[in-house]
Design a protein around this motif. Structure first.
Motif, PDB file in Angstrom:
ATOM      1  N   GLN A 185       0.825  -1.205   0.000  1.00  0.00           N
ATOM      2  CA  GLN A 185       0.000   0.000   0.000  1.00  0.00           C
ATOM      3  C   GLN A 185       0.861   1.257   0.000  1.00  0.00           C
ATOM      4  O   GLN A 185       0.584   2.215  -0.712  1.00  0.00           O
ATOM      5  CB  GLN A 185      -0.901   0.017   1.235  1.00  0.00           C
ATOM      6  CG  GLN A 185      -2.010  -1.005   1.226  1.00  0.00           C
ATOM      7  CD  GLN A 185      -2.931  -0.805   2.420  1.00  0.00           C
ATOM      8  OE1 GLN A 185      -3.626   0.209   2.518  1.00  0.00           O
ATOM      9  NE2 GLN A 185      -2.932  -1.760   3.326  1.00  0.00           N
ATOM     10  N   ALA A 186       1.911   1.237   0.827  1.00  0.00           N
ATOM     11  CA  ALA A 186       2.738   2.435   0.978  1.00  0.00           C
ATOM     12  C   ALA A 186       3.528   2.751  -0.282  1.00  0.00           C
ATOM     13  O   ALA A 186       3.668   3.913  -0.662  1.00  0.00           O
ATOM     14  CB  ALA A 186       3.695   2.248   2.154  1.00  0.00           C
ATOM     15  N   PHE A 187       4.044   1.702  -0.948  1.00  0.00           N
ATOM     16  CA  PHE A 187       4.933   1.919  -2.080  1.00  0.00           C
ATOM     17  C   PHE A 187       4.268   1.626  -3.424  1.00  0.00           C
ATOM     18  O   PHE A 187       4.905   1.738  -4.469  1.00  0.00           O
ATOM     19  CB  PHE A 187       6.190   1.066  -1.912  1.00  0.00           C
ATOM     20  CG  PHE A 187       6.920   1.351  -0.621  1.00  0.00           C
ATOM     21  CD1 PHE A 187       7.472   2.592  -0.382  1.00  0.00           C
ATOM     22  CD2 PHE A 187       7.029   0.376   0.367  1.00  0.00           C
ATOM     23  CE1 PHE A 187       8.134   2.861   0.808  1.00  0.00           C
ATOM     24  CE2 PHE A 187       7.687   0.638   1.561  1.00  0.00           C
ATOM     25  CZ  PHE A 187       8.241   1.890   1.779  1.00  0.00           C
ATOM     26  N   ASP A 188       2.989   1.223  -3.394  1.00  0.00           N
ATOM     27  CA  ASP A 188       2.197   0.998  -4.606  1.00  0.00           C
ATOM     28  C   ASP A 188       2.889   0.026  -5.562  1.00  0.00           C
ATOM     29  O   ASP A 188       3.087   0.309  -6.746  1.00  0.00           O
ATOM     30  CB  ASP A 188       1.930   2.331  -5.313  1.00  0.00           C
ATOM     31  CG  ASP A 188       0.880   2.201  -6.424  1.00  0.00           C
ATOM     32  OD1 ASP A 188       0.040   1.285  -6.328  1.00  0.00           O
ATOM     33  OD2 ASP A 188       0.917   2.999  -7.375  1.00  0.00           O
ATOM     34  N   ALA A 199       1.647  -1.436  11.990  1.00  0.00           N
ATOM     35  CA  ALA A 199       0.667  -0.515  12.567  1.00  0.00           C
ATOM     36  C   ALA A 199      -0.692  -0.830  11.952  1.00  0.00           C
ATOM     37  O   ALA A 199      -0.835  -0.835  10.725  1.00  0.00           O
ATOM     38  CB  ALA A 199       1.064   0.926  12.286  1.00  0.00           C
ATOM     39  N   MET A 200      -1.677  -1.113  12.817  1.00  0.00           N
ATOM     40  CA  MET A 200      -2.999  -1.525  12.371  1.00  0.00           C
ATOM     41  C   MET A 200      -4.042  -0.468  12.726  1.00  0.00           C
ATOM     42  O   MET A 200      -4.093   0.012  13.866  1.00  0.00           O
ATOM     43  CB  MET A 200      -3.385  -2.843  13.038  1.00  0.00           C
ATOM     44  CG  MET A 200      -2.426  -4.000  12.802  1.00  0.00           C
ATOM     45  SD  MET A 200      -2.450  -4.618  11.107  1.00  0.00           S
ATOM     46  CE  MET A 200      -4.153  -5.203  10.981  1.00  0.00           C
ATOM     47  N   PRO A 206      -3.730  -3.035   7.797  1.00  0.00           N
ATOM     48  CA  PRO A 206      -2.346  -2.628   8.054  1.00  0.00           C
ATOM     49  C   PRO A 206      -2.035  -1.341   7.308  1.00  0.00           C
ATOM     50  O   PRO A 206      -2.211  -1.271   6.081  1.00  0.00           O
ATOM     51  CB  PRO A 206      -1.532  -3.805   7.507  1.00  0.00           C
ATOM     52  CG  PRO A 206      -2.383  -4.382   6.427  1.00  0.00           C
ATOM     53  CD  PRO A 206      -3.819  -4.165   6.854  1.00  0.00           C
ATOM     54  N   ILE A 207      -1.590  -0.318   8.016  1.00  0.00           N
ATOM     55  CA  ILE A 207      -1.339   0.974   7.372  1.00  0.00           C
ATOM     56  C   ILE A 207       0.146   1.308   7.289  1.00  0.00           C
ATOM     57  O   ILE A 207       0.527   2.223   6.558  1.00  0.00           O
ATOM     58  CB  ILE A 207      -2.085   2.107   8.101  1.00  0.00           C
ATOM     59  CG1 ILE A 207      -1.603   2.231   9.541  1.00  0.00           C
ATOM     60  CG2 ILE A 207      -3.595   1.894   8.021  1.00  0.00           C
ATOM     61  CD1 ILE A 207      -2.104   3.486  10.233  1.00  0.00           C
ATOM     62  N   ALA A 214       0.680   4.083   4.460  1.00  0.00           N
ATOM     63  CA  ALA A 214      -0.349   4.147   3.430  1.00  0.00           C
ATOM     64  C   ALA A 214      -0.871   5.581   3.267  1.00  0.00           C
ATOM     65  O   ALA A 214      -0.950   6.342   4.239  1.00  0.00           O
ATOM     66  CB  ALA A 214      -1.504   3.220   3.802  1.00  0.00           C
ATOM     67  N   PRO A 215      -1.216   5.952   2.036  1.00  0.00           N
ATOM     68  CA  PRO A 215      -1.826   7.272   1.824  1.00  0.00           C
ATOM     69  C   PRO A 215      -3.042   7.442   2.730  1.00  0.00           C
ATOM     70  O   PRO A 215      -3.799   6.517   2.968  1.00  0.00           O
ATOM     71  CB  PRO A 215      -2.229   7.232   0.347  1.00  0.00           C
ATOM     72  CG  PRO A 215      -1.333   6.204  -0.270  1.00  0.00           C
ATOM     73  CD  PRO A 215      -1.095   5.176   0.788  1.00  0.00           C
TER      74      PRO A 215
END
Length: 251
Positions: A133-136, A162-163, A168-169, A191-192
């Motif tokens: 999610q963070a790095f797509d 981190a949830m 998971p974000i 995550a965005p």
């Protein structure tokens, strides 16, 4: 913090002490995981032949590999020589170091966010999902490597996610280099929608506490343009820069 002394310790303990010394380089070539050159002692007369030797070695294994080039490595044009040999450079990163005890604190998280230690394959799935999610990007190889590592060498890392509810974000890990004073920070992308709310800082504080508990004195990190300003504000010190040069035999 005496930067020259810390850099000398980092060179001795992390770069030259954590791989196989082969002539003028130290390399890692496990059956799985990261493959590459982590240290070299070269000059204008030896650099090209050593580059060619390592390309031949990893090509025979049919493995992609990386040459970690640091700003103080020699010769001064080593990066140009790697490019001429067919390597491709990734973005430059900052080598940052801090005293773990100075960074250790109770994590301060946004409301509704909790930390989940990663201690099984399900936790690895959450960690990888957070990274994706963070790095797509899709990271199936990362999942396989971390599952194997957790099963075979659980003492070598401490990971956390981190949830926000069941989502998971953000996820990060602490690499624990045995026999050294240094623990490495990896990951931490968020995550965005959750960026700028202190999640990354909380993961640094959490991992710093773990590092202190495990007996490590320093934290080190190869910081991107996104994480570097945060880490510098927290008190990390720059020791130089590092640039990953990748080589893909299949290409």
């Amino acid at each position: 913090m005496n930067r020259d002394e810390i850099l000398a310790a980092y060179e001795r303990q992390v770069r030259t002490g954590q791989g196989e010394r082969v002539g003028r380089v130290v390399r890692k070539a496990p059956d799985d995981g990261w493959n590459g050159i982590i240290w070299s002692d070269l000059d204008e007369a030896t650099a090209d032949a050593e580059i060619a030797a390592q390309v031949a070695y990893f090509t025979a294994l049919n493995r992609d590999f990386e040459w970690k080039l640091y700003s103080h490595d020699r010769p001064a044009d080593l990066g140009e020589r790697l490019l001429a040999a067919g390597f491709k450079a990734d973005p430059e990163e900052a080598l940052l170091v801090a005293e773990a005890a100075a960074m250790a604190a109770e994590p301060r998280l946004p409301e509704g966010v909790v930390l989940r230690p990663v201690d099984d394959a399900a936790g690895i799935d959450l960690l990888v999902e957070a990274h994706e999610q963070a790095f797509d990007m899709s990271l199936p190889d990362l999942r396989d490597r971390l599952v194997r590592r957790l099963a075979e060498r659980p003492e070598s890392m401490a990971a956390v996610v981190a949830m926000a509810g069941d989502r998971p974000i953000s996820g990060a890990r602490l690499d624990l280099d045995p026999g050294t004073e240094f623990a490495g920070l990896f990951g931490g992308g968020t995550a965005p929608g959750w960026r700028g709310r202190g999640v990354y800082r909380a993961l640094v504080a959490h991992r710093a506490r773990v590092a202190v508990e495990r007996g490590y004195r320093y934290l080190h990190v190869d910081a991107s343009d996104q994480s570097r300003p945060i880490l510098l504000r927290l008190g990390f010190e720059p020791l130089g820069t590092t640039t990953p040069y990748g080589y893909a035999p299949k290409a």
